[in-house]
Design a protein around this motif. Structure first.
Motif, PDB file in Angstrom:
ATOM      1  N   ARG A 136       0.828  -1.205   0.000  1.00 21.41           N
ATOM      2  CA  ARG A 136       0.000   0.000   0.000  1.00 21.41           C
ATOM      3  C   ARG A 136       0.867   1.262   0.000  1.00 21.41           C
ATOM      4  NH1 ARG A 136      -3.034  -3.190   3.671  1.00 21.41           N
ATOM      5  NH2 ARG A 136      -2.075  -2.125   5.456  1.00 21.41           N
ATOM      6  N   VAL A 137       1.950   1.215   0.761  1.00 18.80           N
ATOM      7  CA  VAL A 137       2.835   2.389   0.836  1.00 18.80           C
ATOM      8  C   VAL A 137       3.520   2.621  -0.504  1.00 18.80           C
ATOM      9  CG1 VAL A 137       4.903   3.326   1.928  1.00 18.80           C
ATOM     10  CG2 VAL A 137       3.191   2.148   3.325  1.00 18.80           C
ATOM     11  N   VAL A 138       3.944   1.543  -1.158  1.00 18.51           N
ATOM     12  CA  VAL A 138       4.601   1.672  -2.457  1.00 18.51           C
ATOM     13  C   VAL A 138       3.643   2.286  -3.469  1.00 18.51           C
ATOM     14  CG1 VAL A 138       5.591   0.383  -4.388  1.00 18.51           C
ATOM     15  CG2 VAL A 138       6.241  -0.193  -2.044  1.00 18.51           C
ATOM     16  N   GLU A 139       2.388   1.847  -3.438  1.00 15.27           N
ATOM     17  CA  GLU A 139       1.390   2.421  -4.353  1.00 15.27           C
ATOM     18  C   GLU A 139       1.149   3.901  -4.055  1.00 15.27           C
ATOM     19  OE1 GLU A 139      -1.949  -0.096  -3.817  1.00 15.27           O
ATOM     20  OE2 GLU A 139      -1.274  -1.604  -5.276  1.00 15.27           O
ATOM     21  N   GLU A 140       1.121   4.241  -2.768  1.00 14.43           N
ATOM     22  CA  GLU A 140       0.863   5.634  -2.378  1.00 14.43           C
ATOM     23  C   GLU A 140       2.030   6.543  -2.732  1.00 14.43           C
ATOM     24  OE1 GLU A 140       0.094   8.293   1.675  1.00 14.43           O
ATOM     25  OE2 GLU A 140       0.096   6.103   1.776  1.00 14.43           O
ATOM     26  N   PHE A 141       3.252   6.083  -2.447  1.00 20.52           N
ATOM     27  CA  PHE A 141       4.436   6.916  -2.663  1.00 20.52           C
ATOM     28  C   PHE A 141       5.003   6.781  -4.071  1.00 20.52           C
ATOM     29  CE2 PHE A 141       5.956   7.152   2.068  1.00 20.52           C
ATOM     30  CZ  PHE A 141       4.850   7.943   2.364  1.00 20.52           C
ATOM     31  N   GLY A 142       4.570   5.755  -4.796  1.00 17.66           N
ATOM     32  CA  GLY A 142       5.149   5.519  -6.112  1.00 17.66           C
ATOM     33  C   GLY A 142       6.555   4.969  -6.046  1.00 17.66           C
ATOM     34  N   GLY A 143       6.823   4.111  -5.058  1.00 14.58           N
ATOM     35  CA  GLY A 143       8.157   3.547  -4.835  1.00 14.58           C
ATOM     36  C   GLY A 143       8.751   4.114  -3.566  1.00 14.58           C
ATOM     37  N   VAL A 144       9.512   3.257  -2.849  1.00 10.51           N
ATOM     38  CA  VAL A 144      10.104   3.680  -1.577  1.00 10.51           C
ATOM     39  C   VAL A 144      11.496   3.080  -1.420  1.00 10.51           C
ATOM     40  CG1 VAL A 144       7.857   3.846  -0.418  1.00 10.51           C
ATOM     41  CG2 VAL A 144       9.179   1.720  -0.256  1.00 10.51           C
ATOM     42  N   ASN A 158      19.293  -1.286   3.445  1.00 10.15           N
ATOM     43  CA  ASN A 158      18.469  -0.435   2.587  1.00 10.15           C
ATOM     44  C   ASN A 158      18.114  -1.200   1.317  1.00 10.15           C
ATOM     45  OD1 ASN A 158      18.930   1.532   4.484  1.00 10.15           O
ATOM     46  ND2 ASN A 158      20.116   2.860   3.152  1.00 10.15           N
ATOM     47  N   VAL A 159      16.818  -1.273   0.996  1.00 10.12           N
ATOM     48  CA  VAL A 159      16.361  -2.008  -0.179  1.00 10.12           C
ATOM     49  C   VAL A 159      15.372  -1.138  -0.950  1.00 10.12           C
ATOM     50  CG1 VAL A 159      15.228  -4.092  -1.033  1.00 10.12           C
ATOM     51  CG2 VAL A 159      16.607  -4.200   1.055  1.00 10.12           C
ATOM     52  N   PRO A 160      15.683  -0.765  -2.190  1.00 12.96           N
ATOM     53  CA  PRO A 160      14.704  -0.013  -2.979  1.00 12.96           C
ATOM     54  C   PRO A 160      13.534  -0.911  -3.394  1.00 12.96           C
ATOM     55  CG  PRO A 160      16.641  -0.522  -4.300  1.00 12.96           C
ATOM     56  CD  PRO A 160      16.945  -0.983  -2.910  1.00 12.96           C
ATOM     57  N   VAL A 161      12.315  -0.383  -3.297  1.00 15.43           N
ATOM     58  CA  VAL A 161      11.103  -1.120  -3.675  1.00 15.43           C
ATOM     59  C   VAL A 161      10.329  -0.234  -4.647  1.00 15.43           C
ATOM     60  CG1 VAL A 161       9.108  -2.403  -2.868  1.00 15.43           C
ATOM     61  CG2 VAL A 161      11.073  -2.097  -1.343  1.00 15.43           C
ATOM     62  N   GLU A 162      10.305  -0.637  -5.903  1.00 13.04           N
ATOM     63  CA  GLU A 162       9.699   0.200  -6.936  1.00 13.04           C
ATOM     64  C   GLU A 162       8.266  -0.196  -7.272  1.00 13.04           C
ATOM     65  OE1 GLU A 162      12.271   0.334 -10.298  1.00 13.04           O
ATOM     66  OE2 GLU A 162      13.994   1.071  -9.158  1.00 13.04           O
ATOM     67  N   THR A 163       7.925  -1.468  -7.069  1.00 14.23           N
ATOM     68  CA  THR A 163       6.574  -1.931  -7.394  1.00 14.23           C
ATOM     69  C   THR A 163       6.037  -2.779  -6.245  1.00 14.23           C
ATOM     70  OG1 THR A 163       7.407  -3.937  -8.485  1.00 14.23           O
ATOM     71  CG2 THR A 163       7.110  -1.959  -9.865  1.00 14.23           C
ATOM     72  N   PRO A 164       4.710  -2.862  -6.109  1.00 14.07           N
ATOM     73  CA  PRO A 164       4.132  -3.635  -4.995  1.00 14.07           C
ATOM     74  C   PRO A 164       4.549  -5.101  -4.989  1.00 14.07           C
ATOM     75  CG  PRO A 164       2.476  -2.182  -5.936  1.00 14.07           C
ATOM     76  CD  PRO A 164       3.664  -2.106  -6.839  1.00 14.07           C
ATOM     77  N   ASP A 165       4.773  -5.698  -6.160  1.00 13.50           N
ATOM     78  CA  ASP A 165       5.102  -7.124  -6.167  1.00 13.50           C
ATOM     79  C   ASP A 165       6.510  -7.407  -5.649  1.00 13.50           C
ATOM     80  OD1 ASP A 165       6.596  -6.225  -8.303  1.00 13.50           O
ATOM     81  OD2 ASP A 165       5.539  -7.410  -9.822  1.00 13.50           O
ATOM     82  N   GLU A 166       7.296  -6.372  -5.377  1.00 15.19           N
ATOM     83  CA  GLU A 166       8.624  -6.553  -4.784  1.00 15.19           C
ATOM     84  C   GLU A 166       8.584  -6.501  -3.256  1.00 15.19           C
ATOM     85  OE1 GLU A 166      11.101  -4.332  -8.402  1.00 15.19           O
ATOM     86  OE2 GLU A 166      10.740  -3.304  -6.501  1.00 15.19           O
TER      87      GLU A 166
END
Length: 393
Positions: A136-144, A158-166
């Motif tokens: 939900r946060v990834v969808e709201e922020f557009g990646g975190v 530290n791990v970049p998360v660009e899409t919800p499926d990650e």
């Protein structure tokens, strides 16, 4: 305050490269170091009066250290704040920065909340505990950027998360409580080394630009190649951060400059920091000397720029762990504008920080130099650094 030499003995929890450079700075002041580190003959051992071998949170070892010194500090966030506070009280020795500050900074979420509560600008952030919540946060922020709340440093955790499926895999990699922070379209990363002394005195070093790759600091450029307004804001924000923190010493304050020219706080280290290594050659008083002075309650040294400087980290370029032998140093030693610092680590492995070199602008004392000069310094430092290798010839 009356100061006489030989001076007091300073106890340091941690004996890595920061402890080594603290010892190098303390010796000319007449201050001896006793370090505590789990690695026998740790990097700081050759420049310390003695080493206690023990874990960073070993209560018995920390009490032994406190019983032998006049003041305590730490060079790694893995020190145990509660044990430090108890040892300080039992043995009647001050510990700086304050253990409460260390406890706040150890948890990245608590750290960010403290800064936000004080009105200090930070990126948007939120605690996450489940894959669904992170999605939900990834969808709201557009990646975190997903960050482990505890234990991560130098980009670890530290791990970049660009899409919800990650999300699920990223949480597994972090391996515990986490914080998600909005991705920033930043112009550059900046660091300001802040300094707190006795009687509430605060100072800052000139802002430096930090260049990272794979979440690891590769080079720093001092002064930062940023506009005057951004530099002034970075140093102002750093002073505001110092007001939030308790205890004397040096603080590494990492910041972002956004594309819009806004300055946001990334993270804080309650100790000397890799981003401030340039101060050894580039400032009137190095971050390490000033940390010793501050912790002991002595007058602080000036933080003025002596010459523009670029520092390049020397990282492990091998494929697996092996005994460390650095080749190619002749060119660095022959260069009139370069200084090499070896961290004394016996083994090298991929991307391990093994040392650094600093190139300073010749004949530029007291000058900030222009951006073109600093570009040339950066190229020079990279060329010298890239000529070094741990690989067999």
């Amino acid at each position: 305050m009356s100061i006489t030499l030989p001076g007091p003995t300073l106890g340091v929890v941690g004996g890595g490269q920061l402890g080594r450079m603290l010892g190098e700075a303390a010796a000319p002041l007449g201050v001896d170091l006793v370090v505590l580190d789990p690695t026998p003959d740790c990097p700081a051992a050759p420049v310390a009066a003695d080493q206690i071998v023990g874990d960073f949170d070993d209560a018995d070892a920390i009490h032994e250290l406190a019983a032998r010194v006049d003041a305590l500090t730490f060079e790694i966030e893995l020190a145990d704040p509660a044990v430090l506070a108890a040892a300080s009280e039992e043995h009647g020795v001050p510990v700086h920065p304050d253990p409460g500050t260390l406890e706040t900074i150890q948890d990245k979420l608590v750290q960010k909340e403290a800064l936000a509560d004080a009105g200090i600008p930070v990126p948007e952030f939120v605690a996450v505990a489940t894959a669904e919540g992170l999605e939900r946060v990834v969808e709201e922020f557009g990646g975190v950027m997903l960050k482990a709340r505890e234990g991560g440093y130098d980009g670890r955790g530290n791990v970049p998360v660009e899409t919800p499926d990650e999300a699920a895999e990223a949480l597994d990699r972090v391996g515990g409580a986490a914080m998600a922070e909005e991705f920033l379209d930043f112009e550059r990363e900046i660091a300001v080394m802040g300094l707190k002394g006795a009687d509430g005195e605060t100072r800052t070093y000139p802002a430096t630009e930090t260049i990272h790759r794979e979440e690891i600091l590769r080079e720093s450029v001092s002064p930062a190649r940023a506009g005057d307004a951004v530099v002034a804001e970075a140093e102002s924000v750093a002073r505001d951060v110092l007001d939030v923190l308790d205890g004397r010493g040096v603080y590494g304050i990492e910041l972002f400059e956004t594309k819009e020219g806004e300055v946001l706080v990334n993270e804080i280290a309650p100790r000397p920091h890799n981003s401030g290594h340039w101060t050894i050659e580039g400032a009137r008083t190095s971050q390490f000397e000033n940390h010793v002075r501050a912790v002991l309650g002595w007058p602080l040294g000036p933080t003025d720029l002596v010459a523009p400087a670029v520092t390049a980290n020397v990282l492990g370029d091998v494929d697996e762990r092996e005994s460390a032998t650095l080749s190619g140093v002749e060119e660095v030693f022959s260069a009139p504008d370069a200084d090499l610092h070896w961290y004394g680590k016996d083994d090298v492995y991929p991307l391990r920080k093994m040392g650094h070199l600093t190139v300073t602008e010749q004949g530029a004392e007291g000058s900030a130099a222009d951006e073109t000069d600093r570009d040339a310094l950066l190229s020079r430092a990279r060329d010298l650094r890239d000529g070094l290798t741990f690989r067999d010839a």
